[in-house]
Scaffold this motif. Sequence first.
Motif, PDB file in Angstrom:
ATOM      1  N   MET A 269       0.931  -1.309   0.043  1.00 57.40           N
ATOM      2  CA  MET A 269      -0.027  -0.103   0.207  1.00 57.40           C
ATOM      3  C   MET A 269       0.926   1.103  -0.009  1.00 57.40           C
ATOM      4  O   MET A 269       1.964   1.110   0.583  1.00 57.40           O
ATOM      5  CB  MET A 269      -0.785   0.157   1.048  1.00 57.40           C
ATOM      6  CG  MET A 269      -2.014   1.076   1.150  1.00 57.40           C
ATOM      7  SD  MET A 269      -3.470   1.351   2.358  1.00 57.40           S
ATOM      8  CE  MET A 269      -3.076  -0.143   3.545  1.00 57.40           C
ATOM      9  N   LEU A 270       0.415   2.219  -0.687  1.00 55.87           N
ATOM     10  CA  LEU A 270       1.008   3.510  -0.800  1.00 55.87           C
ATOM     11  C   LEU A 270       1.376   4.226   0.622  1.00 55.87           C
ATOM     12  O   LEU A 270       0.423   4.528   1.265  1.00 55.87           O
ATOM     13  CB  LEU A 270       0.321   4.457  -1.747  1.00 55.87           C
ATOM     14  CG  LEU A 270       0.962   5.770  -1.948  1.00 55.87           C
ATOM     15  CD1 LEU A 270       2.229   5.575  -2.690  1.00 55.87           C
ATOM     16  CD2 LEU A 270       0.239   6.629  -2.832  1.00 55.87           C
ATOM     17  N   ASP A 271       2.558   4.622   0.783  1.00 63.71           N
ATOM     18  CA  ASP A 271       2.812   5.522   2.299  1.00 63.71           C
ATOM     19  C   ASP A 271       2.561   6.839   1.962  1.00 63.71           C
ATOM     20  O   ASP A 271       3.205   7.361   1.123  1.00 63.71           O
ATOM     21  CB  ASP A 271       4.236   5.227   2.514  1.00 63.71           C
ATOM     22  CG  ASP A 271       4.548   6.042   3.765  1.00 63.71           C
ATOM     23  OD1 ASP A 271       3.733   6.464   4.556  1.00 63.71           O
ATOM     24  OD2 ASP A 271       5.650   6.429   3.868  1.00 63.71           O
TER      25      ASP A 271
ATOM     26  N   HIS B 278      -8.744  13.658  -5.823  1.00 63.17           N
ATOM     27  CA  HIS B 278      -9.058  12.132  -5.455  1.00 63.17           C
ATOM     28  C   HIS B 278     -10.476  12.314  -4.670  1.00 63.17           C
ATOM     29  O   HIS B 278     -10.475  13.181  -3.767  1.00 63.17           O
ATOM     30  CB  HIS B 278      -8.088  11.622  -4.388  1.00 63.17           C
ATOM     31  CG  HIS B 278      -6.722  11.132  -4.948  1.00 63.17           C
ATOM     32  ND1 HIS B 278      -5.717  11.934  -5.173  1.00 63.17           N
ATOM     33  CD2 HIS B 278      -6.407  10.052  -5.425  1.00 63.17           C
ATOM     34  CE1 HIS B 278      -4.732  11.336  -5.909  1.00 63.17           C
ATOM     35  NE2 HIS B 278      -5.057   9.887  -6.023  1.00 63.17           N
TER      36      HIS B 278
ATOM     37  N   HIS C 113      -7.738   7.161   2.344  1.00 67.13           N
ATOM     38  CA  HIS C 113      -7.905   5.937   1.399  1.00 67.13           C
ATOM     39  C   HIS C 113      -6.742   5.783   0.329  1.00 67.13           C
ATOM     40  O   HIS C 113      -6.775   5.775  -0.872  1.00 67.13           O
ATOM     41  CB  HIS C 113      -9.152   6.108   0.528  1.00 67.13           C
ATOM     42  CG  HIS C 113     -10.265   6.324   1.408  1.00 67.13           C
ATOM     43  ND1 HIS C 113     -10.815   5.258   2.022  1.00 67.13           N
ATOM     44  CD2 HIS C 113     -11.150   7.267   1.953  1.00 67.13           C
ATOM     45  CE1 HIS C 113     -11.972   5.766   2.599  1.00 67.13           C
ATOM     46  NE2 HIS C 113     -12.090   6.851   2.517  1.00 67.13           N
ATOM     47  N   PRO C 114      -5.596   5.649   0.901  1.00 65.65           N
ATOM     48  CA  PRO C 114      -4.393   5.196   0.238  1.00 65.65           C
ATOM     49  C   PRO C 114      -4.361   4.150  -0.840  1.00 65.65           C
ATOM     50  O   PRO C 114      -3.905   4.365  -2.081  1.00 65.65           O
ATOM     51  CB  PRO C 114      -3.018   5.423   1.201  1.00 65.65           C
ATOM     52  CG  PRO C 114      -3.792   4.925   2.259  1.00 65.65           C
ATOM     53  CD  PRO C 114      -5.070   5.155   2.387  1.00 65.65           C
ATOM     54  N   GLU C 115      -5.304   3.393  -0.428  1.00 60.80           N
ATOM     55  CA  GLU C 115      -5.410   1.994  -1.232  1.00 60.80           C
ATOM     56  C   GLU C 115      -5.980   2.518  -2.830  1.00 60.80           C
ATOM     57  O   GLU C 115      -5.851   1.821  -3.779  1.00 60.80           O
ATOM     58  CB  GLU C 115      -6.081   1.040  -0.824  1.00 60.80           C
ATOM     59  CG  GLU C 115      -7.704   1.244  -0.465  1.00 60.80           C
ATOM     60  CD  GLU C 115      -8.054   2.104   0.677  1.00 60.80           C
ATOM     61  OE1 GLU C 115      -9.240   2.294   0.851  1.00 60.80           O
ATOM     62  OE2 GLU C 115      -7.163   2.723   1.380  1.00 60.80           O
ATOM     63  N   LEU C 116      -6.746   3.719  -2.857  1.00 58.68           N
ATOM     64  CA  LEU C 116      -7.279   4.198  -4.008  1.00 58.68           C
ATOM     65  C   LEU C 116      -6.666   5.298  -4.867  1.00 58.68           C
ATOM     66  O   LEU C 116      -7.107   5.777  -5.647  1.00 58.68           O
ATOM     67  CB  LEU C 116      -8.805   4.983  -3.602  1.00 58.68           C
ATOM     68  CG  LEU C 116      -9.764   3.608  -2.756  1.00 58.68           C
ATOM     69  CD1 LEU C 116     -11.093   4.645  -2.415  1.00 58.68           C
ATOM     70  CD2 LEU C 116     -10.029   2.631  -3.911  1.00 58.68           C
ATOM     71  N   ALA C 117      -5.195   5.373  -4.364  1.00 60.50           N
ATOM     72  CA  ALA C 117      -4.708   6.320  -4.947  1.00 60.50           C
ATOM     73  C   ALA C 117      -4.322   6.317  -6.592  1.00 60.50           C
ATOM     74  O   ALA C 117      -4.430   7.213  -7.219  1.00 60.50           O
ATOM     75  CB  ALA C 117      -2.912   6.191  -4.339  1.00 60.50           C
ATOM     76  N   THR C 118      -4.237   4.919  -7.040  1.00 57.84           N
ATOM     77  CA  THR C 118      -3.986   4.899  -8.494  1.00 57.84           C
ATOM     78  C   THR C 118      -5.472   4.346  -8.880  1.00 57.84           C
ATOM     79  O   THR C 118      -5.452   4.062 -10.257  1.00 57.84           O
ATOM     80  CB  THR C 118      -3.064   4.010  -8.761  1.00 57.84           C
ATOM     81  OG1 THR C 118      -3.194   2.786  -8.157  1.00 57.84           O
ATOM     82  CG2 THR C 118      -1.606   4.834  -8.305  1.00 57.84           C
ATOM     83  N   ASP C 119      -6.469   4.439  -8.478  1.00 59.43           N
ATOM     84  CA  ASP C 119      -7.837   3.903  -8.993  1.00 59.43           C
ATOM     85  C   ASP C 119      -8.444   5.236  -9.793  1.00 59.43           C
ATOM     86  O   ASP C 119      -8.944   6.162  -9.184  1.00 59.43           O
ATOM     87  CB  ASP C 119      -8.851   3.632  -7.952  1.00 59.43           C
ATOM     88  CG  ASP C 119     -10.013   2.986  -8.383  1.00 59.43           C
ATOM     89  OD1 ASP C 119     -10.345   2.970  -9.524  1.00 59.43           O
ATOM     90  OD2 ASP C 119     -10.696   2.419  -7.513  1.00 59.43           O
TER      91      ASP C 119
ATOM     92  N   ASN D  90     -11.505   6.802  -8.943  1.00 61.37           N
ATOM     93  CA  ASN D  90     -11.647   7.743  -7.598  1.00 61.37           C
ATOM     94  C   ASN D  90     -11.076   8.903  -7.969  1.00 61.37           C
ATOM     95  O   ASN D  90     -10.954   9.720  -7.122  1.00 61.37           O
ATOM     96  CB  ASN D  90     -10.848   6.940  -6.576  1.00 61.37           C
ATOM     97  CG  ASN D  90     -11.047   7.823  -5.281  1.00 61.37           C
ATOM     98  OD1 ASN D  90     -11.756   8.030  -4.769  1.00 61.37           O
ATOM     99  ND2 ASN D  90      -9.661   7.997  -4.726  1.00 61.37           N
TER     100      ASN D  90
END
Length: 103
Positions: A1-3, A55, A62-68, A71
């Motif tokens: 996951m993105l920091d 975003h 919601h770092p898990e959606l950084a590249t979605d 989003n």
Amino acid sequence: MLDVATHQSRAKFYASSEWKALRQSCLERDHYECQWCREQGRLTTQYDSVLEIDHIKELKFHPELATDIDNLRTLCKDCHNKRHDRMNYRGNRKKRKWDDEWW
């Protein structure tokens, strides 16, 4: 996951080639138009304002959606600042006490 805990880690993410390509894809998908302005019947493009990628679900929560890409949305600088309640958006300015006085 993105920091995304630090300013430095976010800066590194936004400087990455992955983000730059995703940003470009989002701009193309949104036809280089601010999506909030469009909802209000206004047309704001890259020729009218700086366009930024927002975003929808905030990166810090919601770092898990950084590249979605689902989003992400294109907003003009003013709408993006307004969305994050930043001081420098050009919304309705307060009327100063002496603005109506002409002497």
